[in-house]
Design an enzyme around this catalytic site. Structure first.
Site, mmCIF file in Angstrom:
data_model
loop_
_atom_site.group_PDB
_atom_site.id
_atom_site.type_symbol
_atom_site.label_atom_id
_atom_site.label_comp_id
_atom_site.label_asym_id
_atom_site.label_seq_id
_atom_site.Cartn_x
_atom_site.Cartn_y
_atom_site.Cartn_z
ATOM 1 N N ASP A 59 0.865 -1.181 0.000
ATOM 2 C CA ASP A 59 0.000 0.000 0.000
ATOM 3 C C ASP A 59 0.900 1.229 0.000
ATOM 4 O O ASP A 59 1.807 1.354 0.832
ATOM 5 C CB ASP A 59 -0.899 0.009 1.237
ATOM 6 C CG ASP A 59 -1.997 -1.042 1.171
ATOM 7 O OD1 ASP A 59 -2.127 -1.707 0.128
ATOM 8 O OD2 ASP A 59 -2.722 -1.191 2.170
ATOM 9 N N ASP A 115 -15.221 -2.782 -1.211
ATOM 10 C CA ASP A 115 -14.784 -2.523 0.155
ATOM 11 C C ASP A 115 -16.023 -2.230 0.988
ATOM 12 O O ASP A 115 -16.787 -1.306 0.673
ATOM 13 C CB ASP A 115 -13.826 -1.334 0.202
ATOM 14 C CG ASP A 115 -12.661 -1.488 -0.765
ATOM 15 O OD1 ASP A 115 -12.238 -2.629 -0.987
ATOM 16 O OD2 ASP A 115 -12.184 -0.462 -1.294
#
Length: 255
Positions: A8, A131
């Site tokens: 990330d 998500d």
């Protein structure tokens, strides 16, 4: 069954968040390309990369870091990329640069027709990122929660030619609480699209859980903090998954 190590990106470095909070980031490596190379050397076939700044901004913000990762890997490891990719030209540009699969999240809610067009234009190379927080789909870098359920959104793309769904339980992400197996497997059962579990993978027990019959319908799972913290032994994890893989069609049994 694929184990995807995660990188990330925030401010050009490799971080992990807790529950998607940008203010709660731990830096794990200032050189994302070196981290990618380390994962490749271990033997991971895929790498999961997310431009966190891009997800909030709606455009690439860590492109230089992604470029460096792709250059370092030299095509020897498949990369799937998400975060801030909102247009067809952006999709095409990343695929042209060598990304194997682009993950579309916010745009899957805002402009599902774009996802369908991209899936037709780039077969096998478009994934949808779903998500969820409290069962509802979150967008704009998890900053907003919609009224859509994960199953509702997944169903929209059932016949679109999408290669995979990356399903993240935000409440589990980065806190080492274990994958939400019930919700993830229920989603995988509701659609024919392969589902990748994300958020919470915490231990070798989770790796072994991936090999159980009900979990085998998943394409794989993503791991971040547990790999960086050493809670998962990557060599052992890959060995467990390889041993559980079905024998190739036509293979003769040992002995």
């Amino acid at each position: 069954m694929i184990l995807f190590p995660a990188i990330d990106l925030k401010g050009g470095v490799c971080v992990r968040l807790r529950k998607g909070a940008m203010a709660d980031a731990t830096v794990y490596n200032a050189d994302p390309a070196a981290q990618a190379e380390a994962f490749r050397a271990i033997g991971f076939p895929w790498l999961h990369v997310v431009d966190l700044d891009g997800a909030f901004a709606g455009e690439s913000r860590n492109g230089a870091a992604v470029d460096a990762i792709l250059a370092r890997l030299g095509g020897e490891m498949k990369v799937q990329l998400g975060g801030g990719i909102r247009t067809e030209p952006q999709i095409a540009a990343w695929l042209d640069k060598g990304v194997a699969r682009v993950i579309l999240g916010t745009v899957a809610v805002r402009d599902p027709d774009l996802v369908r067009r991209a899936a037709r234009r780039f077969p096998g190379r478009i994934a949808v990122g779903i998500d969820a927080r409290g069962g509802r789909v979150a967008v704009e870098g998890w900053a907003e929660t919609s009224e859509l359920t994960a199953a509702d959104l997944a169903a929209r793309f059932e016949d679109a030619g999408v290669a995979a769904i990356v399903y993240t339980d935000i409440d589990r992400d980065g806190v080492l609480a274990g994958i939400n197996w019930a919700a993830t497997i229920a989603l995988a059962k509701s659609v024919s699209i392969p589902v990748i579990a994300s958020g919470g993978l915490a231990s070798m027990e989770d790796i072994r859980r991936m090999t159980e019959p009900d979990a085998r319908r998943l394409e794989g799972a993503i791991s971040g903090r547990a790999l960086y913290d050493g809670r998962i032994d990557p060599g052992e994890a890959l060995a467990i998954l390889r041993a559980a893989a079905p024998a190739p069609e036509g293979a003769r049994p040992a002995g």
